[in-house]
Design a protein around this motif. Structure first.
Motif, PDB file in Angstrom:
ATOM      1  N   MET A 142      25.616  34.543  -3.251  1.00 38.31           N
ATOM      2  CA  MET A 142      24.747  35.613  -2.783  1.00 38.31           C
ATOM      3  C   MET A 142      23.332  35.118  -2.498  1.00 38.31           C
ATOM      4  N   LEU A 143      22.763  34.381  -3.443  1.00 41.02           N
ATOM      5  CA  LEU A 143      21.359  33.973  -3.321  1.00 41.02           C
ATOM      6  C   LEU A 143      21.175  32.804  -2.359  1.00 41.02           C
ATOM      7  N   SER A 144      22.164  31.946  -2.235  1.00 45.10           N
ATOM      8  CA  SER A 144      22.029  30.847  -1.277  1.00 45.10           C
ATOM      9  C   SER A 144      22.011  31.395   0.152  1.00 45.10           C
ATOM     10  N   GLU A 145      22.812  32.435   0.418  1.00 43.33           N
ATOM     11  CA  GLU A 145      22.808  33.065   1.739  1.00 43.33           C
ATOM     12  C   GLU A 145      21.482  33.795   1.980  1.00 43.33           C
ATOM     13  N   ALA A 146      21.026  34.510   0.968  1.00 39.05           N
ATOM     14  CA  ALA A 146      19.781  35.274   1.113  1.00 39.05           C
ATOM     15  C   ALA A 146      18.581  34.352   1.254  1.00 39.05           C
ATOM     16  N   TYR A 147      18.581  33.253   0.499  1.00 36.65           N
ATOM     17  CA  TYR A 147      17.410  32.368   0.505  1.00 36.65           C
ATOM     18  C   TYR A 147      17.190  31.710   1.857  1.00 36.65           C
ATOM     19  N   GLY A 148      18.291  31.404   2.560  1.00 34.43           N
ATOM     20  CA  GLY A 148      18.159  30.805   3.881  1.00 34.43           C
ATOM     21  C   GLY A 148      17.346  31.683   4.811  1.00 34.43           C
ATOM     22  N   ALA A 149      17.587  33.003   4.737  1.00 32.73           N
ATOM     23  CA  ALA A 149      16.829  33.939   5.566  1.00 32.73           C
ATOM     24  C   ALA A 149      15.507  34.293   4.920  1.00 32.73           C
ATOM     25  N   TYR A 150      15.521  34.511   3.622  1.00 30.34           N
ATOM     26  CA  TYR A 150      14.300  34.921   2.918  1.00 30.34           C
ATOM     27  C   TYR A 150      13.213  33.866   3.029  1.00 30.34           C
ATOM     28  N   SER A 151      13.574  32.610   2.828  1.00 32.62           N
ATOM     29  CA  SER A 151      12.565  31.550   2.864  1.00 32.62           C
ATOM     30  C   SER A 151      11.971  31.390   4.242  1.00 32.62           C
ATOM     31  N   SER A 152      12.755  31.706   5.302  1.00 33.18           N
ATOM     32  CA  SER A 152      12.217  31.580   6.657  1.00 33.18           C
ATOM     33  C   SER A 152      11.173  32.639   6.945  1.00 33.18           C
ATOM     34  N   ASP A 153      11.124  33.696   6.084  1.00 34.05           N
ATOM     35  CA  ASP A 153      10.061  34.696   6.232  1.00 34.05           C
ATOM     36  C   ASP A 153       8.690  34.067   6.021  1.00 34.05           C
ATOM     37  N   LYS A 154       8.654  32.923   5.312  1.00 35.00           N
ATOM     38  CA  LYS A 154       7.385  32.285   5.004  1.00 35.00           C
ATOM     39  C   LYS A 154       6.836  31.518   6.201  1.00 35.00           C
ATOM     40  N   LYS A 155       7.676  31.282   7.196  1.00 41.05           N
ATOM     41  CA  LYS A 155       7.234  30.521   8.357  1.00 41.05           C
ATOM     42  C   LYS A 155       6.351  31.384   9.247  1.00 41.05           C
ATOM     43  N   ASP A 156       5.424  30.742   9.948  1.00 39.34           N
ATOM     44  CA  ASP A 156       4.526  31.487  10.822  1.00 39.34           C
ATOM     45  C   ASP A 156       5.293  32.138  11.964  1.00 39.34           C
ATOM     46  N   VAL A 157       6.223  31.391  12.568  1.00 40.46           N
ATOM     47  CA  VAL A 157       6.969  31.904  13.714  1.00 40.46           C
ATOM     48  C   VAL A 157       8.442  31.565  13.548  1.00 40.46           C
ATOM     49  N   THR A 158       9.290  32.577  13.529  1.00 41.13           N
ATOM     50  CA  THR A 158      10.725  32.358  13.456  1.00 41.13           C
ATOM     51  C   THR A 158      11.231  32.006  14.860  1.00 41.13           C
ATOM     52  N   PRO A 159      12.441  31.442  14.978  1.00 40.81           N
ATOM     53  CA  PRO A 159      12.977  31.105  16.312  1.00 40.81           C
ATOM     54  C   PRO A 159      12.990  32.302  17.259  1.00 40.81           C
ATOM     55  N   GLU A 160      13.361  33.464  16.734  1.00 39.23           N
ATOM     56  CA  GLU A 160      13.428  34.651  17.594  1.00 39.23           C
ATOM     57  C   GLU A 160      12.042  35.083  18.068  1.00 39.23           C
ATOM     58  N   LEU A 161      11.058  35.018  17.160  1.00 37.58           N
ATOM     59  CA  LEU A 161       9.693  35.367  17.555  1.00 37.58           C
ATOM     60  C   LEU A 161       9.122  34.343  18.529  1.00 37.58           C
ATOM     61  N   GLN A 182      15.581  39.539   1.874  1.00 41.66           N
ATOM     62  CA  GLN A 182      14.530  39.527   0.855  1.00 41.66           C
ATOM     63  C   GLN A 182      14.822  40.556  -0.229  1.00 41.66           C
ATOM     64  N   VAL A 183      15.356  41.700   0.164  1.00 38.62           N
ATOM     65  CA  VAL A 183      15.718  42.732  -0.816  1.00 38.62           C
ATOM     66  C   VAL A 183      16.803  42.196  -1.759  1.00 38.62           C
ATOM     67  N   VAL A 184      17.808  41.528  -1.173  1.00 39.35           N
ATOM     68  CA  VAL A 184      18.889  40.945  -1.988  1.00 39.35           C
ATOM     69  C   VAL A 184      18.318  39.938  -2.974  1.00 39.35           C
ATOM     70  N   TRP A 185      17.405  39.094  -2.478  1.00 38.37           N
ATOM     71  CA  TRP A 185      16.785  38.094  -3.343  1.00 38.37           C
ATOM     72  C   TRP A 185      15.998  38.754  -4.478  1.00 38.37           C
ATOM     73  N   ASP A 186      15.168  39.705  -4.130  1.00 46.07           N
ATOM     74  CA  ASP A 186      14.319  40.357  -5.121  1.00 46.07           C
ATOM     75  C   ASP A 186      15.127  41.101  -6.181  1.00 46.07           C
ATOM     76  N   GLN A 187      16.233  41.711  -5.761  1.00 43.28           N
ATOM     77  CA  GLN A 187      17.029  42.522  -6.683  1.00 43.28           C
ATOM     78  C   GLN A 187      17.886  41.687  -7.627  1.00 43.28           C
ATOM     79  N   ASN A 188      18.209  40.442  -7.242  1.00 45.83           N
ATOM     80  CA  ASN A 188      19.139  39.640  -8.035  1.00 45.83           C
ATOM     81  C   ASN A 188      18.541  38.384  -8.644  1.00 45.83           C
ATOM     82  N   ASN A 189      17.367  37.981  -8.180  1.00 50.06           N
ATOM     83  CA  ASN A 189      16.750  36.740  -8.619  1.00 50.06           C
ATOM     84  C   ASN A 189      16.544  36.687 -10.139  1.00 50.06           C
ATOM     85  N   GLU A 190      15.946  37.742 -10.687  1.00 46.85           N
ATOM     86  CA  GLU A 190      15.630  37.747 -12.119  1.00 46.85           C
ATOM     87  C   GLU A 190      16.888  37.744 -12.976  1.00 46.85           C
ATOM     88  N   ASP A 191      17.880  38.574 -12.610  1.00 50.12           N
ATOM     89  CA  ASP A 191      19.124  38.627 -13.382  1.00 50.12           C
ATOM     90  C   ASP A 191      19.847  37.284 -13.341  1.00 50.12           C
TER      91      ASP A 191
END
Length: 258
Positions: free
Chosen positions: A175-194, A91-100
């Protein structure tokens, strides 16, 4: 994570995955605390083995099951923590590079719009990119736009859109395609690990309830003995709740008498 914890989680994985999703509970106590209490419960249960034997109850069976389940829960919680940390980094990677990345993409599309001739396949590809919406399209557009730019390097250079800028588009895409795969899963209620962590907790809880059922049978007339089987965490939480309720009622009574 100890080898024993990891082995326990691996061994119990089929059992955890077979649990009915409707029965899976989110922990109402921190897993680390629950593991400590589970170990204490095992010790108490085994301490009274002689009393249980008189009722034909084999304490070793449930004690071993809870020990393994608690180890699996500890491993699952650690895996969930690492996964969440990784997602946080993404998410940090996404936030820092998305706008640029979006600004560079807009600049590239503007320049391409200027240099690409009308009524050609390349123009239609450009229009398709411009029409896209959403984060997934945005990420794909970075790569598609970089590819288009490589067809017009000389023309773009005259408009101050250079080859390093084209390469930067592709770098943003990776960079963003890798980050988005993880970042977007933050929106899910329960991740596989949880999900696995929650299943491990639920399984532990079911064994805990069986042990306490044995205790209620054996010590139903000995409340001081049953107290040894209670969750100290839950007991203290209940006492704090009762204290808050009492304080609230006292304040309300003072307000009525004022």
């Amino acid at each position: 994570m100890t080898p024993a914890e990891e082995q326990a989680l691996t061994a119990l994985m089929p059992t955890l995955l077979s649990l009915d999703p409707k029965t899976v509970k989110y922990p109402d106590i921190t897993p680390a605390t629950y593991v400590l209490e589970s170990n204490a419960l095992i010790a108490t249960y085994l301490k009274h083995t002689a009393r249980y034997v008189a009722r034909n109850i084999d304490t070793s069976i449930l004690a071993k099951k809870l020990e393994t389940a608690a180890q699996a829960l500890s491993a699952a919680e650690q895996k969930a923590g690492k996964a969440l940390a990784k997602k946080g980094e993404a998410q940090v990677v996404w936030d820092q590079n998305n706008e640029d990345a979006r600004e560079l993409l807009d600049e590239a599309l503007s320049c391409l719009d200027y240099v690409i001739p009308d009524d050609c396949d390349t123009r239609r590809e450009l229009e398709s990119i411009i029409d896209g919406t959403g984060n997934a399209d945005f990420i794909l557009d970075l790569s598609r736009t970089a590819a288009l730019c490589r067809e017009f390097v000389a023309q773009l250079a005259k408009r101050a859109f250079t080859e390093p800028m084209i390469e930067q588009l592709q770098e943003f895409y990776v960079m963003l395609s890798e980050a988005y795969g993880a970042y977007s899963s933050d929106k899910k209620d329960v991740t596989p690990e949880l999900n696995i962590r929650n299943r491990a907790f639920t399984y532990c809880k079911s064994i805990e309830m069986q042990i306490k059922k044995d205790a209620r049978l054996l010590f139903r007339k000995e409340p001081e003995m049953l107290e040894q089987y209670r969750s100290e965490y839950m007991h203290q939480s209940y006492l704090r709740y009762k204290a808050r309720e009492a304080a609230k009622k006292e304040l309300e009574a003072k307000g009525e008498n004022a």
